[in-house]
Motif scaffolding. Structure first.
Motif, PDB file in Angstrom:
ATOM      1  N   LEU A  94       0.699  -1.239   0.036  1.00 18.47           N
ATOM      2  CA  LEU A  94       0.048   0.086   0.054  1.00 18.47           C
ATOM      3  C   LEU A  94       0.933   1.177   0.139  1.00 18.47           C
ATOM      4  CD1 LEU A  94      -2.863  -0.973   2.463  1.00 18.47           C
ATOM      5  CD2 LEU A  94      -2.570  -1.262   0.189  1.00 18.47           C
ATOM      6  N   GLY A  95       2.187   1.265  -0.376  1.00 21.35           N
ATOM      7  CA  GLY A  95       2.698   2.250  -0.820  1.00 21.35           C
ATOM      8  C   GLY A  95       3.997   2.827   0.449  1.00 21.35           C
ATOM      9  N   ARG A  96       3.957   1.882   1.465  1.00 20.57           N
ATOM     10  CA  ARG A  96       4.921   2.200   2.552  1.00 20.57           C
ATOM     11  C   ARG A  96       4.782   3.648   3.137  1.00 20.57           C
ATOM     12  NH1 ARG A  96      10.337  -0.700   0.309  1.00 20.57           N
ATOM     13  NH2 ARG A  96       9.711  -2.699   0.742  1.00 20.57           N
ATOM     14  N   ALA A  97       5.792   4.522   3.301  1.00 17.46           N
ATOM     15  CA  ALA A  97       5.652   5.960   4.082  1.00 17.46           C
ATOM     16  C   ALA A  97       4.718   6.980   3.442  1.00 17.46           C
ATOM     17  CB  ALA A  97       7.006   6.274   4.342  1.00 17.46           C
ATOM     18  N   LEU A  98       3.882   7.547   4.300  1.00 17.16           N
ATOM     19  CA  LEU A  98       3.220   8.660   3.607  1.00 17.16           C
ATOM     20  C   LEU A  98       4.135   9.828   3.768  1.00 17.16           C
ATOM     21  CD1 LEU A  98      -0.042   8.142   5.740  1.00 17.16           C
ATOM     22  CD2 LEU A  98       0.713   7.280   3.287  1.00 17.16           C
ATOM     23  N   LEU A  99       4.195  10.813   2.627  1.00 21.58           N
ATOM     24  CA  LEU A  99       5.055  11.885   2.741  1.00 21.58           C
ATOM     25  C   LEU A  99       4.410  13.178   3.344  1.00 21.58           C
ATOM     26  CD1 LEU A  99       6.449  11.830  -0.934  1.00 21.58           C
ATOM     27  CD2 LEU A  99       7.465  11.363   1.186  1.00 21.58           C
ATOM     28  N   PRO A 100       5.127  13.899   4.030  1.00 21.75           N
ATOM     29  CA  PRO A 100       4.733  14.956   4.692  1.00 21.75           C
ATOM     30  C   PRO A 100       4.243  15.937   3.728  1.00 21.75           C
ATOM     31  CG  PRO A 100       6.968  15.054   5.018  1.00 21.75           C
ATOM     32  CD  PRO A 100       6.654  13.779   4.348  1.00 21.75           C
ATOM     33  N   ARG A 101       3.626  17.230   3.971  1.00 21.45           N
ATOM     34  CA  ARG A 101       3.066  18.021   3.079  1.00 21.45           C
ATOM     35  C   ARG A 101       4.182  18.732   2.453  1.00 21.45           C
ATOM     36  NH1 ARG A 101      -1.835  19.952   1.963  1.00 21.45           N
ATOM     37  NH2 ARG A 101      -2.558  19.074   3.796  1.00 21.45           N
ATOM     38  N   SER A 102       5.285  19.107   3.210  1.00 23.07           N
ATOM     39  CA  SER A 102       6.274  19.901   2.765  1.00 23.07           C
ATOM     40  C   SER A 102       6.938  19.265   1.636  1.00 23.07           C
ATOM     41  CB  SER A 102       7.391  20.006   3.872  1.00 23.07           C
ATOM     42  OG  SER A 102       7.852  19.016   4.324  1.00 23.07           O
ATOM     43  N   ALA A 103       7.126  17.879   1.585  1.00 18.61           N
ATOM     44  CA  ALA A 103       7.779  17.009   0.563  1.00 18.61           C
ATOM     45  C   ALA A 103       6.994  16.949  -0.517  1.00 18.61           C
ATOM     46  CB  ALA A 103       8.131  15.577   1.077  1.00 18.61           C
ATOM     47  N   GLY A 291      14.926   4.728   2.011  1.00 16.14           N
ATOM     48  CA  GLY A 291      14.292   5.889   2.469  1.00 16.14           C
ATOM     49  C   GLY A 291      12.729   6.007   2.635  1.00 16.14           C
ATOM     50  N   ASP A 292      11.968   4.976   2.301  1.00 17.23           N
ATOM     51  CA  ASP A 292      10.687   4.819   2.619  1.00 17.23           C
ATOM     52  C   ASP A 292       9.899   4.010   3.602  1.00 17.23           C
ATOM     53  OD1 ASP A 292      11.238   2.773   1.272  1.00 17.23           O
ATOM     54  OD2 ASP A 292       9.532   2.610  -0.184  1.00 17.23           O
ATOM     55  N   LYS A 293      10.850   3.808   4.413  1.00 17.85           N
ATOM     56  CA  LYS A 293      10.364   2.792   5.742  1.00 17.85           C
ATOM     57  C   LYS A 293      10.493   3.916   6.833  1.00 17.85           C
ATOM     58  CE  LYS A 293      11.835  -1.479   3.681  1.00 17.85           C
ATOM     59  NZ  LYS A 293      12.822  -2.516   3.406  1.00 17.85           N
ATOM     60  N   LEU A 294      11.385   3.262   7.928  1.00 17.55           N
ATOM     61  CA  LEU A 294      11.511   4.115   9.078  1.00 17.55           C
ATOM     62  C   LEU A 294      11.777   5.530   8.863  1.00 17.55           C
ATOM     63  CD1 LEU A 294      12.723   1.388  11.665  1.00 17.55           C
ATOM     64  CD2 LEU A 294      10.396   2.471  11.507  1.00 17.55           C
ATOM     65  N   LEU A 295      12.516   5.861   7.967  1.00 18.14           N
ATOM     66  CA  LEU A 295      13.085   7.134   7.457  1.00 18.14           C
ATOM     67  C   LEU A 295      11.677   8.142   7.275  1.00 18.14           C
ATOM     68  CD1 LEU A 295      16.220   8.011   5.533  1.00 18.14           C
ATOM     69  CD2 LEU A 295      14.020   9.397   5.430  1.00 18.14           C
ATOM     70  N   GLY A 296      10.871   7.553   6.734  1.00 15.43           N
ATOM     71  CA  GLY A 296       9.580   8.302   6.507  1.00 15.43           C
ATOM     72  C   GLY A 296       9.613   9.068   5.104  1.00 15.43           C
ATOM     73  N   ALA A 297      10.441   8.838   4.116  1.00 21.96           N
ATOM     74  CA  ALA A 297      10.644   9.548   3.126  1.00 21.96           C
ATOM     75  C   ALA A 297       9.950   8.655   1.812  1.00 21.96           C
ATOM     76  CB  ALA A 297      11.764   9.960   2.653  1.00 21.96           C
ATOM     77  N   VAL A 298      10.688   8.877   0.514  1.00 24.74           N
ATOM     78  CA  VAL A 298      10.173   8.460  -0.525  1.00 24.74           C
ATOM     79  C   VAL A 298      11.117   7.158  -0.724  1.00 24.74           C
ATOM     80  CG1 VAL A 298      11.809   9.765  -2.106  1.00 24.74           C
ATOM     81  CG2 VAL A 298       9.756   9.130  -3.096  1.00 24.74           C
ATOM     82  N   GLN A 299      10.529   6.451  -1.927  1.00 22.65           N
ATOM     83  CA  GLN A 299      11.258   5.159  -2.301  1.00 22.65           C
ATOM     84  C   GLN A 299      12.547   5.566  -2.852  1.00 22.65           C
ATOM     85  OE1 GLN A 299       9.730   1.695  -4.451  1.00 22.65           O
ATOM     86  NE2 GLN A 299      11.535   1.854  -5.919  1.00 22.65           N
ATOM     87  N   VAL A 335      12.383  15.856   3.596  1.00 18.87           N
ATOM     88  CA  VAL A 335      11.751  15.101   4.915  1.00 18.87           C
ATOM     89  C   VAL A 335      13.312  15.227   5.392  1.00 18.87           C
ATOM     90  CG1 VAL A 335      11.813  12.855   5.516  1.00 18.87           C
ATOM     91  CG2 VAL A 335      10.220  13.572   3.673  1.00 18.87           C
ATOM     92  N   LEU A 336      14.392  14.963   4.984  1.00 13.83           N
ATOM     93  CA  LEU A 336      15.556  15.257   5.749  1.00 13.83           C
ATOM     94  C   LEU A 336      15.730  16.617   6.384  1.00 13.83           C
ATOM     95  CD1 LEU A 336      18.129  13.705   3.180  1.00 13.83           C
ATOM     96  CD2 LEU A 336      17.330  12.500   5.317  1.00 13.83           C
ATOM     97  N   ARG A 337      15.036  17.293   6.044  1.00  9.49           N
ATOM     98  CA  ARG A 337      15.191  18.652   6.631  1.00  9.49           C
ATOM     99  C   ARG A 337      14.197  18.821   7.951  1.00  9.49           C
ATOM    100  NH1 ARG A 337      18.226  22.574   4.251  1.00  9.49           N
ATOM    101  NH2 ARG A 337      18.599  22.291   2.083  1.00  9.49           N
TER     102      ARG A 337
END
Length: 467
Positions: A94-103, A291-299, A335-337
């Motif tokens: 189902l796509g793993r991590a959801l991106l924050p609005r800023s991303a 990048g798209d697991k516990l880090l919470g970013a994009v694949q 996300v890193l920021r």
């Protein structure tokens, strides 16, 4: 003797021509919406089904209505948002991590216009695309250098190929893992042009096993974090610092594949502990992670570590084949920021926010939603609230769970021929057919909707109401 004369089927005599249907007012309207060529193809397909007897003709309006429905269905995107109520926060399917609005905003900004992806604005010369995120990764993790490729499997492949091609890679037998999609570490080594050198046993490997295996043919020693399984009982693995010291003594680089790759100490947020990238870099020369697991970013896959080794990796021909695009860099950088402001990280990073939700809050949400869900599912299912356990997912902390709450949907009988299991499958199918599909899980002859990841309550209820 009675003779029966052949008569043309009346159904076929009433079939209108393509041009007649295109000239029909409804046809003109559909051509305006979907294009004359697309409508023509749809009409021809429908007429062919009428001639074969697969579909009854009906009048011209009925034919055009079917064509309109088919054309509208073709316009529906295949990749759609869904409600992930499975209880698995980082769900691979189902796509793993959801991106924050800023991303998401950063991605939108670079999608629609030219960018300085490989252009140095200071010098006016060609630039390096990894420059956009390398300093951030190094600042957060303590690495000397970093690069990004399209996923962690690619990161592992690249490291093996660049540092140990035609050489041996020493790995503990207990870490020769298989992850999703039958991706096996030994197979990756073969594709990378390396030779696997297994040491130890499935449950116990010692430092001396590594020492005895290293020689002139050794190109790399490797550790693989068991992110999607656990071995317990009579087990042993070398002390990480001692193994790193041995590798330095023998002049053999040590690489560690972390898999999920957390950038923060999860225990500080009340979650089960998971090795951080910073900790891994203190005991290894090169570390790979997602990048798209516990880090919470994009694949993507990230390689971080010693500058000299990263320089060798960067020169590999595979690096270009595995590189990522401007949208990935934009999302990852955004996300890193967020990690530079740890006081607000839980609030702004969806993955951390969802993982740290308290059971009491989720249970209150379940009690609040239950009556409205019951009203929308009247005649289809009974609704109750229960405690349950969520999991992190995507190979992270496979034996750890998170306390949660769920809506329990018990499907009502629809006839003697349908079993309880059949009713559950039918209810799950109906939920998947909602305007925004609702994905739960079947358990104990019920459909369970774990609410840990539900933030859009109104959208969820509206989607149920449309069933």
């Amino acid at each position: 003797m009675t003779h029966v004369l052949p008569v043309a089927a009346p159904e076929k005599r009433r079939i209108p021509s393509v041009e007649r249907l295109l000239a029909h007012p409804d046809g003109q309207s559909l051509a305006e919406s979907f294009g004359r060529s697309a409508l023509t193809d749809a009409i021809r397909g429908d007429l062919a089904r009428i001639r074969s007897g697969e579909t009854s003709a009906g009048d011209e309006a009925a034919i055009l209505a079917r064509c309109g429905e088919a054309l509208a269905a073709e316009r529906e995107p295949s990749l759609r948002p869904v409600f992930n109520l499975t209880g698995t926060v980082l769900h691979t399917n189902l796509g793993r991590a959801l991106l924050p609005r800023s991303a998401a905003e950063a991605v939108t900004a670079v999608m629609t216009q030219a960018t300085n992806l490989e252009f140095d604005l200071a010098t006016g010369q060609r630039g390096e695309r990894d420059d956009h995120i390398e300093r951030l990764i190094c600042r957060i993790t303590g690495a000397e250098a970093a690069i990004v490729v399209n996923n962690n499997a690619a990161a592992v492949l690249l490291v093996l190929n660049a540092l140990a091609m035609r050489k041996e890679v020493v790995v503990s037998r207990g870490e020769l893992v298989e992850i999703g999609g039958s991706f096996r570490v030994p197979d990756v080594m073969v594709r990378a042009g390396c030779k696997l050198r297994e040491v130890g046993t499935t449950n116990r490997t010692h430092l001396r096993d590594f020492a005895e295996a290293m020689g002139p043919a050794t190109g790399l020693a490797m550790k693989v974090h068991p992110s999607n399984y656990a071995i317990s009982g009579f087990t042993a693995q070398p002390d990480p610092d001692a193994l790193h010291a041995l590798c330095r003594e023998r002049g053999v680089p040590l690489a560690e594949d972390l898999g999920s790759g957390s950038l923060i100490d999860l225990a500080a947020y009340g979650l089960p502990p998971e090795p951080t990238v910073s900790a891994a870099l203190s005991r290894a020369d090169v570390v790979t992670f997602s990048g798209d697991k516990l880090l919470g970013a994009v694949q993507c896959g990230i390689v971080a570590g010693r500058k000299d080794l990263l320089a060798r990796i960067r020169k590999s021909p595979l690096k270009r084949a595995l590189r990522v695009d401007k949208m990935t860099y934009a999302a990852l950088e955004a996300v890193l920021r967020l990690y530079l402001h740890p006081e607000r990280l839980r609030e702004e990073l969806p993955t951390l926010r969802l993982l740290t939700r308290e059971r009491a809050d989720i249970a209150a949400q379940a009690e609040r939603l239950a009556p409205e869900v019951a009203e929308r599912l009247r005649g289809h299912a009974g609704v109750a609230v229960t405690e349950t356990m969520s999991q992190i997912g995507s190979g992270a902390l496979p034996v750890e769970t998170l306390p949660s709450a769920a809506l329990v949907l018990t499907p009502e009988a629809e006839g003697r021929s349908r079993s309880t299991g059949g009713r559950c499958r039918r209810l799950a199918e109906r939920l998947r057919g909602a305007p925004v599909p609702i994905i739960g899980r079947i358990k104990d002859d019920t459909v369970l909707l774990d609410l840990r990841t539900l933030e859009d309550e109104r959208g969820f209820l509206d989607s149920l109401a449309a069933l």
